[in-house]
Design a protein around this motif. Structure first.
Motif, PDB file in Angstrom:
ATOM      1  N   LEU A 110       0.864  -1.214   0.040  1.00 39.84           N
ATOM      2  CA  LEU A 110       0.052  -0.021   0.020  1.00 39.84           C
ATOM      3  C   LEU A 110       0.829   1.188   0.096  1.00 39.84           C
ATOM      4  O   LEU A 110       0.297   2.490   0.054  1.00 39.84           O
ATOM      5  CB  LEU A 110      -1.034   0.133   1.228  1.00 39.84           C
ATOM      6  CG  LEU A 110      -2.003  -1.239   1.318  1.00 39.84           C
ATOM      7  CD1 LEU A 110      -2.841  -0.722   2.461  1.00 39.84           C
ATOM      8  CD2 LEU A 110      -2.710  -1.246   0.194  1.00 39.84           C
ATOM      9  N   LEU A 111       2.130   1.073  -0.196  1.00 39.00           N
ATOM     10  CA  LEU A 111       2.918   2.341   0.148  1.00 39.00           C
ATOM     11  C   LEU A 111       3.039   3.235  -1.056  1.00 39.00           C
ATOM     12  O   LEU A 111       3.003   2.550  -2.269  1.00 39.00           O
ATOM     13  CB  LEU A 111       4.501   1.908   0.622  1.00 39.00           C
ATOM     14  CG  LEU A 111       4.700   1.209   2.146  1.00 39.00           C
ATOM     15  CD1 LEU A 111       5.985   0.652   2.171  1.00 39.00           C
ATOM     16  CD2 LEU A 111       4.146   2.319   3.010  1.00 39.00           C
ATOM     17  N   ALA A 112       2.893   4.493  -0.943  1.00 36.13           N
ATOM     18  CA  ALA A 112       3.292   5.751  -1.936  1.00 36.13           C
ATOM     19  C   ALA A 112       3.613   6.779  -1.249  1.00 36.13           C
ATOM     20  O   ALA A 112       3.255   7.100   0.174  1.00 36.13           O
ATOM     21  CB  ALA A 112       1.893   6.002  -2.801  1.00 36.13           C
ATOM     22  N   ARG A 113       4.567   7.450  -1.761  1.00 34.39           N
ATOM     23  CA  ARG A 113       5.175   8.532  -0.999  1.00 34.39           C
ATOM     24  C   ARG A 113       4.103   9.793  -1.216  1.00 34.39           C
ATOM     25  O   ARG A 113       3.834  10.119  -2.268  1.00 34.39           O
ATOM     26  CB  ARG A 113       6.430   9.196  -1.649  1.00 34.39           C
ATOM     27  CG  ARG A 113       7.520   8.151  -1.258  1.00 34.39           C
ATOM     28  CD  ARG A 113       8.970   8.557  -1.827  1.00 34.39           C
ATOM     29  NE  ARG A 113       9.192   9.879  -1.462  1.00 34.39           N
ATOM     30  CZ  ARG A 113      10.551  10.329  -1.676  1.00 34.39           C
ATOM     31  NH1 ARG A 113      11.450   9.501  -2.273  1.00 34.39           N
ATOM     32  NH2 ARG A 113      10.914  11.557  -1.266  1.00 34.39           N
ATOM     33  N   TRP A 114       3.771  10.550  -0.239  1.00 33.09           N
ATOM     34  CA  TRP A 114       2.979  11.678  -0.138  1.00 33.09           C
ATOM     35  C   TRP A 114       3.548  12.952   0.441  1.00 33.09           C
ATOM     36  O   TRP A 114       3.258  14.220   0.764  1.00 33.09           O
ATOM     37  CB  TRP A 114       1.716  11.592   0.790  1.00 33.09           C
ATOM     38  CG  TRP A 114       0.741  10.664   0.123  1.00 33.09           C
ATOM     39  CD1 TRP A 114       0.693   9.272   0.120  1.00 33.09           C
ATOM     40  CD2 TRP A 114      -0.275  11.056  -0.644  1.00 33.09           C
ATOM     41  NE1 TRP A 114      -0.256   8.815  -0.677  1.00 33.09           N
ATOM     42  CE2 TRP A 114      -1.002   9.913  -1.055  1.00 33.09           C
ATOM     43  CE3 TRP A 114      -1.107  12.346  -1.089  1.00 33.09           C
ATOM     44  CZ2 TRP A 114      -2.257   9.900  -2.158  1.00 33.09           C
ATOM     45  CZ3 TRP A 114      -2.105  12.266  -1.839  1.00 33.09           C
ATOM     46  CH2 TRP A 114      -2.656  11.095  -2.398  1.00 33.09           C
ATOM     47  N   ASP A 115       5.127  12.761   0.718  1.00 35.21           N
ATOM     48  CA  ASP A 115       5.930  14.183   1.334  1.00 35.21           C
ATOM     49  C   ASP A 115       5.764  15.061   0.508  1.00 35.21           C
ATOM     50  O   ASP A 115       5.833  16.154   1.088  1.00 35.21           O
ATOM     51  CB  ASP A 115       7.287  13.541   1.518  1.00 35.21           C
ATOM     52  CG  ASP A 115       7.907  12.782   0.361  1.00 35.21           C
ATOM     53  OD1 ASP A 115       7.290  12.155  -0.291  1.00 35.21           O
ATOM     54  OD2 ASP A 115       9.216  13.056   0.127  1.00 35.21           O
ATOM     55  N   ALA A 116       5.972  14.794  -0.769  1.00 40.44           N
ATOM     56  CA  ALA A 116       5.873  16.096  -1.842  1.00 40.44           C
ATOM     57  C   ALA A 116       4.381  16.853  -1.632  1.00 40.44           C
ATOM     58  O   ALA A 116       4.464  18.051  -2.213  1.00 40.44           O
ATOM     59  CB  ALA A 116       6.048  15.625  -3.359  1.00 40.44           C
ATOM     60  N   VAL A 117       3.547  16.255  -1.155  1.00 41.76           N
ATOM     61  CA  VAL A 117       1.937  16.827  -1.174  1.00 41.76           C
ATOM     62  C   VAL A 117       1.768  17.502   0.186  1.00 41.76           C
ATOM     63  O   VAL A 117       1.355  18.467   0.412  1.00 41.76           O
ATOM     64  CB  VAL A 117       0.866  15.946  -1.621  1.00 41.76           C
ATOM     65  CG1 VAL A 117      -0.366  16.516  -1.499  1.00 41.76           C
ATOM     66  CG2 VAL A 117       1.263  15.365  -3.050  1.00 41.76           C
ATOM     67  N   ILE A 176       9.121   0.886  -0.944  1.00 40.21           N
ATOM     68  CA  ILE A 176       8.223   1.017  -2.183  1.00 40.21           C
ATOM     69  C   ILE A 176       8.980   0.150  -3.399  1.00 40.21           C
ATOM     70  O   ILE A 176       8.307  -0.932  -4.352  1.00 40.21           O
ATOM     71  CB  ILE A 176       8.133   2.500  -2.655  1.00 40.21           C
ATOM     72  CG1 ILE A 176       7.233   3.218  -1.682  1.00 40.21           C
ATOM     73  CG2 ILE A 176       7.306   2.387  -4.307  1.00 40.21           C
ATOM     74  CD1 ILE A 176       7.288   4.664  -2.114  1.00 40.21           C
ATOM     75  N   ASP A 177      10.142   0.175  -3.501  1.00 42.84           N
ATOM     76  CA  ASP A 177      11.070  -0.612  -4.585  1.00 42.84           C
ATOM     77  C   ASP A 177      10.961  -1.964  -4.323  1.00 42.84           C
ATOM     78  O   ASP A 177      11.063  -2.902  -5.350  1.00 42.84           O
ATOM     79  CB  ASP A 177      12.436  -0.232  -4.685  1.00 42.84           C
ATOM     80  CG  ASP A 177      12.622   1.271  -5.015  1.00 42.84           C
ATOM     81  OD1 ASP A 177      11.737   1.620  -5.953  1.00 42.84           O
ATOM     82  OD2 ASP A 177      13.554   1.960  -4.940  1.00 42.84           O
ATOM     83  N   ALA A 178      10.757  -2.428  -3.256  1.00 40.57           N
ATOM     84  CA  ALA A 178      10.633  -3.923  -2.884  1.00 40.57           C
ATOM     85  C   ALA A 178       9.399  -4.465  -3.041  1.00 40.57           C
ATOM     86  O   ALA A 178       9.035  -5.712  -2.866  1.00 40.57           O
ATOM     87  CB  ALA A 178      10.866  -4.091  -1.136  1.00 40.57           C
ATOM     88  N   GLY A 179       8.391  -3.507  -3.747  1.00 40.03           N
ATOM     89  CA  GLY A 179       7.315  -4.331  -3.970  1.00 40.03           C
ATOM     90  C   GLY A 179       5.883  -3.699  -3.459  1.00 40.03           C
ATOM     91  O   GLY A 179       4.805  -4.437  -3.306  1.00 40.03           O
ATOM     92  N   SER A 180       5.833  -2.158  -3.825  1.00 41.25           N
ATOM     93  CA  SER A 180       4.411  -1.604  -3.547  1.00 41.25           C
ATOM     94  C   SER A 180       3.607  -2.032  -4.673  1.00 41.25           C
ATOM     95  O   SER A 180       4.201  -2.162  -5.872  1.00 41.25           O
ATOM     96  CB  SER A 180       4.639  -0.053  -3.451  1.00 41.25           C
ATOM     97  OG  SER A 180       3.274   0.290  -3.634  1.00 41.25           O
ATOM     98  N   LEU A 181       2.182  -2.379  -4.546  1.00 44.52           N
ATOM     99  CA  LEU A 181       1.521  -2.676  -5.546  1.00 44.52           C
ATOM    100  C   LEU A 181       0.715  -1.320  -6.125  1.00 44.52           C
ATOM    101  O   LEU A 181      -0.110  -1.405  -6.971  1.00 44.52           O
ATOM    102  CB  LEU A 181       0.345  -3.805  -5.092  1.00 44.52           C
ATOM    103  CG  LEU A 181       0.770  -4.965  -4.999  1.00 44.52           C
ATOM    104  CD1 LEU A 181      -0.390  -5.921  -4.732  1.00 44.52           C
ATOM    105  CD2 LEU A 181       1.588  -5.443  -6.448  1.00 44.52           C
ATOM    106  N   ILE A 182       0.809  -0.292  -5.543  1.00 43.39           N
ATOM    107  CA  ILE A 182      -0.011   0.911  -6.087  1.00 43.39           C
ATOM    108  C   ILE A 182       0.287   1.237  -7.432  1.00 43.39           C
ATOM    109  O   ILE A 182      -0.759   1.231  -8.234  1.00 43.39           O
ATOM    110  CB  ILE A 182       0.172   2.217  -4.891  1.00 43.39           C
ATOM    111  CG1 ILE A 182      -0.058   1.876  -3.700  1.00 43.39           C
ATOM    112  CG2 ILE A 182      -0.679   3.240  -5.503  1.00 43.39           C
ATOM    113  CD1 ILE A 182      -1.618   1.269  -3.529  1.00 43.39           C
TER     114      ILE A 182
END
Length: 433
Positions: free
Chosen positions: A307-314, A345-351
């Motif tokens: 479920l991981l995705a970066r939201w730090d830029a937002v 995320i690189d290890a396997g996020s599915l988003i």
């Protein structure tokens, strides 16, 4: 010299609750065969015959019966569980599975009262989230001790839909934080059973929280190399607080999690830590099983990366937390060390894979989001509009959805209330028609 970290920001008891509730959502793939998602380009594998292993005719919580099935398809396995038992099946689910640590080839199929009443509408399958079960999620919201409000109802969406004439079923997963690619295959199995039992071509799916990822993976044919493709058997998909756009909550607020997780700090929460090592009472310790990424052959939370995705830029990062930079971006902090969210995320996020694969236009998809970050006893996600766990923008992200049947923001509901509030129940029923 390292100092013992202070727990002044969130008391351990509240942090434990925080972790339990946050764990309702998160997820990611395991190492090995299921770690790399495949798309519809992989040839479909014929369905294996399912084995009915046990039936429980008087399960309680408003259910008419519960059945345990085994899918013998090679590729399913027993995922890793923490050695101290914190992730084991408990309560009635331990009885239903016959063990605290079942193989992920096993799943429970719950049937609500009236499933055999001869209705003509499309039956409904309910899909629960992480660290949860079909009983608490859909039939008795107060069973786990909290439901997102000061008072919990004794019935849920299962009884509401059944009372409206729907034939209702729910799935129960073997691992509380299991690989969503395995759970997606189990969703397909459950749908096949319902279709065969009722003689119907399609089933409606309602998925809450982390369950959205498993349900979406199924209809998008995102699956392990040995998995079966989507069979065209979902009429409508309804998601409740689903992280369509991912989330980064564990990494953005990671310092508050650790005392509740790490045994050396007295933690027992069934949730992963964003760190590999941490100082507890002056001792620097490692807990490879409890991390988000697999470490040293240990991977007890195989559902946490997906479920991981970066939201730090937002929305930025919680810069008031100890070791906030190294927690989010990786490295050695004053009390902790870890790889950071980008490595996870690189290890396997599915988003991103799910958004690229897309939900077929033949499956109208409905997105319900909450807007109240007010879960009792929880450090709510406060960097931007959220339901306390999932950003509103993530829950309403339509990227890759072929046909958006409808979206709605219920501003007064938090993440847990989305599964049982009367307003949410009415909206789900309206979308199901």
């Amino acid at each position: 010299m390292r100092r013992t970290p202070t727990r002044s920001r969130v008391p351990a008891a509240l942090a434990a609750l925080l972790l339990t509730l946050t764990a309702l959502l998160l997820g990611a793939p395991t190492a090995g065969a299921a770690a790399t998602p495949a798309t519809a380009a992989v040839p479909a594998v014929p369905a294996a015959p399912l084995t009915l292993e046990a039936t429980f005719p008087t399960p309680g919580n408003g259910w008419a019966r519960v059945e345990r099935y085994l899918d013998p398809t090679p590729g399913f396995r027993t995922e890793q569980f923490p050695a101290d038992g914190r992730g084991d099946q408990d309560g009635a689910r331990r009885t239903y599975f016959g063990t605290g640590e079942p193989s992920s080839g096993r799943f429970l199929l719950y049937s609500a009262a009236g499933w055999d009443a001869g209705g003509t509408g499309t039956p409904v399958l309910l899909v629960h989230g992480a660290n949860d079960n079909a009983d608490r999620a859909w039939a008795n919201p107060g069973e786990g001790g909290t439901c997102g409000a000061s008072a919990c109802p004794s019935t849920g969406l299962a009884q509401y839909l059944a009372g409206g004439g729907h034939r209702v079923f729910a799935i129960g997963f073997a691992h509380k934080h299991g690989d969503n690619l395995l759970q997606a295959q189990a969703v397909g199995d459950a749908i096949a059973l319902i279709r065969a039992r009722l003689g119907v071509p399609q089933v409606d799916v309602v998925a809450w929280s982390k369950g959205e990822v498993a349900a979406r993976a199924y209809v998008s044919s995102v699956r392990p190399s040995w998995g079966r493709a989507y069979a065209g058997d979902v009429r409508r998909l309804v998601t409740l607080g689903g992280p369509h756009g991912g989330l980064d909550y564990v990494y953005a607020h990671g310092w508050d999690f650790d005392p509740a997780i790490w045994p050396a700090c007295g933690g027992t929460a069934n949730a992963p830590s964003p760190h590999l090592t941490m100082t507890c009472y002056g001792t620097y310790t490692a807990q490879p099983c409890l991390g988000v990424l697999p470490t040293g052959g240990s991977d007890c939370y195989p559902g946490q990366r997906q479920l991981l995705a970066r939201w730090d830029a937002v929305y930025g990062v919680d810069t008031t937390a100890q070791d906030w930079w190294t927690t989010y971006y990786g490295g050695q902090g004053f009390y902790t060390s870890g790889q950071g969210i980008h490595a996870a995320i690189d290890a396997g996020s599915l988003i991103a894979p799910l958004q690229r694969a897309g939900i077929p236009a033949s499956v109208p998809t409905y997105l319900l989001a909450g807007g109240a970050a007010d879960i009792p006893g929880v450090l709510d996600e406060n960097r931007g509009p959220s339901d306390g766990i999932v950003f509103t923008a993530s829950a309403l992200d339509t990227t890759g959805i072929g046909t958006v049947g409808g979206t709605r923001l219920l501003t007064g509901l938090n993440h847990l209330e989305l599964a049982w509030s009367p307003d949410a129940e009415a909206q789900v029923a309206a979308w199901l028609g």
